[in-house]
Write a protein that holds these residues in place. Structure first.
Motif, PDB file in Angstrom:
ATOM      1  N   VAL A 172      58.589  -5.399 -25.379  1.00  0.00           N
ATOM      2  CA  VAL A 172      58.867  -4.017 -25.756  1.00  0.00           C
ATOM      3  C   VAL A 172      57.860  -3.059 -25.129  1.00  0.00           C
ATOM      4  N   LEU A 173      56.655  -3.543 -24.855  1.00  0.00           N
ATOM      5  CA  LEU A 173      55.601  -2.683 -24.330  1.00  0.00           C
ATOM      6  C   LEU A 173      55.621  -2.567 -22.807  1.00  0.00           C
ATOM      7  N   LEU A 174      56.484  -3.298 -22.131  1.00  0.00           N
ATOM      8  CA  LEU A 174      56.463  -3.285 -20.674  1.00  0.00           C
ATOM      9  C   LEU A 174      56.779  -1.898 -20.104  1.00  0.00           C
ATOM     10  N   VAL A 175      57.831  -1.270 -20.604  1.00  0.00           N
ATOM     11  CA  VAL A 175      58.210   0.052 -20.069  1.00  0.00           C
ATOM     12  C   VAL A 175      57.138   1.107 -20.357  1.00  0.00           C
ATOM     13  N   PRO A 176      56.627   1.241 -21.599  1.00  0.00           N
ATOM     14  CA  PRO A 176      55.554   2.225 -21.819  1.00  0.00           C
ATOM     15  C   PRO A 176      54.308   1.953 -20.986  1.00  0.00           C
ATOM     16  N   LEU A 177      53.942   0.673 -20.857  1.00  0.00           N
ATOM     17  CA  LEU A 177      52.769   0.352 -20.043  1.00  0.00           C
ATOM     18  C   LEU A 177      53.003   0.696 -18.576  1.00  0.00           C
ATOM     19  N   TYR A 178      54.190   0.405 -18.080  1.00  0.00           N
ATOM     20  CA  TYR A 178      54.484   0.708 -16.678  1.00  0.00           C
ATOM     21  C   TYR A 178      54.455   2.209 -16.423  1.00  0.00           C
ATOM     22  N   LEU A 179      55.025   2.996 -17.335  1.00  0.00           N
ATOM     23  CA  LEU A 179      54.993   4.445 -17.171  1.00  0.00           C
ATOM     24  C   LEU A 179      53.567   4.978 -17.265  1.00  0.00           C
ATOM     25  N   VAL A 189      46.588   9.898 -12.411  1.00  0.00           N
ATOM     26  CA  VAL A 189      46.379   9.043 -11.243  1.00  0.00           C
ATOM     27  C   VAL A 189      47.281   7.831 -11.384  1.00  0.00           C
ATOM     28  N   SER A 190      47.881   7.422 -10.300  1.00  0.00           N
ATOM     29  CA  SER A 190      48.748   6.253 -10.318  1.00  0.00           C
ATOM     30  C   SER A 190      47.928   5.004 -10.003  1.00  0.00           C
ATOM     31  N   LEU A 191      48.033   4.014 -10.877  1.00  0.00           N
ATOM     32  CA  LEU A 191      47.361   2.729 -10.675  1.00  0.00           C
ATOM     33  C   LEU A 191      48.303   1.668 -10.130  1.00  0.00           C
ATOM     34  N   LEU A 192      49.479   2.116  -9.685  1.00  0.00           N
ATOM     35  CA  LEU A 192      50.429   1.179  -9.114  1.00  0.00           C
ATOM     36  C   LEU A 192      49.881   0.615  -7.808  1.00  0.00           C
ATOM     37  N   ASN A 193      50.051  -0.682  -7.628  1.00  0.00           N
ATOM     38  CA  ASN A 193      49.584  -1.386  -6.438  1.00  0.00           C
ATOM     39  C   ASN A 193      48.058  -1.396  -6.333  1.00  0.00           C
ATOM     40  N   THR A 194      47.392  -1.400  -7.472  1.00  0.00           N
ATOM     41  CA  THR A 194      45.940  -1.547  -7.521  1.00  0.00           C
ATOM     42  C   THR A 194      45.591  -2.631  -8.535  1.00  0.00           C
ATOM     43  N   TRP A 262      45.437 -15.932 -15.322  1.00  0.00           N
ATOM     44  CA  TRP A 262      45.738 -16.797 -14.172  1.00  0.00           C
ATOM     45  C   TRP A 262      47.220 -17.135 -14.097  1.00  0.00           C
ATOM     46  N   LYS A 263      47.873 -17.293 -15.231  1.00  0.00           N
ATOM     47  CA  LYS A 263      49.281 -17.707 -15.228  1.00  0.00           C
ATOM     48  C   LYS A 263      50.250 -16.551 -15.455  1.00  0.00           C
ATOM     49  N   ASP A 264      49.754 -15.335 -15.633  1.00  0.00           N
ATOM     50  CA  ASP A 264      50.647 -14.204 -15.885  1.00  0.00           C
ATOM     51  C   ASP A 264      51.506 -13.937 -14.655  1.00  0.00           C
ATOM     52  N   PHE A 265      52.779 -13.698 -14.884  1.00  0.00           N
ATOM     53  CA  PHE A 265      53.714 -13.502 -13.779  1.00  0.00           C
ATOM     54  C   PHE A 265      54.391 -12.134 -13.816  1.00  0.00           C
ATOM     55  N   LEU A 266      54.916 -11.738 -14.956  1.00  0.00           N
ATOM     56  CA  LEU A 266      55.778 -10.558 -15.014  1.00  0.00           C
ATOM     57  C   LEU A 266      55.014  -9.269 -14.749  1.00  0.00           C
ATOM     58  N   TRP A 267      53.866  -9.083 -15.389  1.00  0.00           N
ATOM     59  CA  TRP A 267      53.155  -7.822 -15.222  1.00  0.00           C
ATOM     60  C   TRP A 267      52.616  -7.636 -13.801  1.00  0.00           C
ATOM     61  N   PRO A 268      51.953  -8.631 -13.176  1.00  0.00           N
ATOM     62  CA  PRO A 268      51.561  -8.446 -11.764  1.00  0.00           C
ATOM     63  C   PRO A 268      52.749  -8.215 -10.844  1.00  0.00           C
ATOM     64  N   LEU A 269      53.894  -8.801 -11.148  1.00  0.00           N
ATOM     65  CA  LEU A 269      55.073  -8.576 -10.319  1.00  0.00           C
ATOM     66  C   LEU A 269      55.520  -7.120 -10.384  1.00  0.00           C
ATOM     67  N   LEU A 270      55.348  -6.471 -11.535  1.00  0.00           N
ATOM     68  CA  LEU A 270      55.778  -5.078 -11.685  1.00  0.00           C
ATOM     69  C   LEU A 270      54.813  -4.106 -11.025  1.00  0.00           C
ATOM     70  N   VAL A 271      53.523  -4.312 -11.211  1.00  0.00           N
ATOM     71  CA  VAL A 271      52.543  -3.305 -10.779  1.00  0.00           C
ATOM     72  C   VAL A 271      51.965  -3.598  -9.396  1.00  0.00           C
ATOM     73  N   LEU A 272      52.267  -4.758  -8.814  1.00  0.00           N
ATOM     74  CA  LEU A 272      51.750  -5.106  -7.489  1.00  0.00           C
ATOM     75  C   LEU A 272      52.908  -5.467  -6.565  1.00  0.00           C
ATOM     76  N   PRO A 273      53.669  -4.496  -6.114  1.00  0.00           N
ATOM     77  CA  PRO A 273      54.793  -4.803  -5.217  1.00  0.00           C
ATOM     78  C   PRO A 273      54.353  -5.232  -3.825  1.00  0.00           C
TER      79      PRO A 273
END
Length: 330
Positions: A172-179, A189-194, A262-273
């Protein structure tokens, strides 16, 4: 008579020492026997049943079988991965359970490291894991310290709000965190791809705060009150007293934080294109379709070995019960 007289006290002392030693050994044996009887009374078989050889050996065989089963279930996949990583692809496909039918191919490890650019992805993963660990440690220790030691007037309300966040699913927190990462409030400041955007949200871990708070609640209050009487302020009390006494729980939080990052997949996939910024957990599934099976399994082995070694090394130092020694001596 005069020659034997001086030796009599020594003989008496030696006899008394032997008697005391035998009594102590008998006491230890009785204590161990009582403990075994007490432990046995807590299980499915009583102490009287364990005196029967048939029951005793049946229990031992069952315990051995359960232990072997747990080892196979827990270590079986890892051992198979280690075997398949240095086995040619055709041998793995034809007979997956065979033990090196055509020899060992150690070149798979070097090929995976060089051809798949694992050094770059390893570095990205280490940066994200260390950043996630640091942010979680800062938030967990300071939050737990405030709730357990400082205890402000609004502490119960704050603790209730922290507990309430545990009931919110992570998805549920993915969309608010991404925004939020896309446009950070106030500074815009955008932290996308950092890397900042990849590990900063991990600091908001209510579970770690609750874990540290519960541990700090059980610390001896006499030491804390004595430090306050000696003039230690909140910062000095936190750094010099509370943190050294909290080494066991800090080790637990550290292991949890590093392994989760180390094993997280979904969040790095969203913020590190950008593929050059992605960690191993994101890049390896992408590389799987265009990589030989043996090389890919070698890459999986290399990426899995680091967290396993990390856990085996650091749990020995942190997950002990002697975490209070340094603080009490200091």
């Amino acid at each position: 008579m005069s020659l034997d007289a001086p030796s009599r006290p020594a003989e008496v002392v030696a006899a008394a020492s032997a008697t005391a030693g035998a009594a102590a050994a008998g006491s230890r044996r009785a204590t161990r026997r009582a403990r075994r009887t007490e432990d046995a009374s807590r299980g499915f078989t009583s102490g009287h049943d364990l005196r029967r050889p048939r029951v005793l050996w049946t229990r031992r065989v069952i315990n051995a079988l359960v232990l072997v089963g747990l080892v196979v279930v827990a270590l079986g996949p890892l051992l198979w991965l280690a075997k398949a990583a240095v086995t040619p692809t055709q041998d793995t496909l034809r007979n997956p359970m065979a033990l090196f039918p055509n020899g060992v191919d150690w070149a798979n490890l070097s090929t995976a490291w060089v051809d798949l650019n694992l050094d770059l992805y390893f570095l990205n993963t280490i940066i994200i894991a260390l950043g996630s660990w640091l942010t979680q440690m800062v938030v967990a220790t300071t939050g737990g310290y405030v709730l357990a030691i400082v205890r402000p007037r609004y502490g119960r309300v704050l603790y209730g709000l922290v507990l309430a966040t545990l009931f919110v699913p992570t998805v549920v927190l993915l969309v608010p965190l991404y925004l939020t990462v896309l446009d950070v409030p106030i500074i815009h400041v955008s932290l996308l791809n950092t890397f900042w955007g990849a590990f900063l949200p991990a600091g908001a871990s209510a579970f770690n705060v609750v874990l540290v708070k519960r541990f700090l609640d059980n610390l001896p209050r006499e030491i804390i009150e004595a430090a306050r009487v000696d003039g230690a302020g909140p910062f000095r009390l936190f750094v010099s007293i509370v943190l050294p006494m909290s080494r066991p729980i800090l080790g637990v939080v550290s292991v949890f934080a590093v392994l989760a990052a180390w094993k997280d997949f979904l969040w790095p996939l969203l913020v590190l294109p950008d593929p050059e910024m992605q960690p191993l957990s994101v890049r390896l599934p992408t590389l799987a379709p265009k990589t030989e099976l043996d090389v890919f399994l070698a890459a999986l082995l290399l990426s899995t070995a680091v967290p396993i070694v990390f856990f085996l090394v650091f749990q020995r130092f942190f997950l002990r019960g002697g975490g209070l020694g340094g603080a009490v001596k200091g």
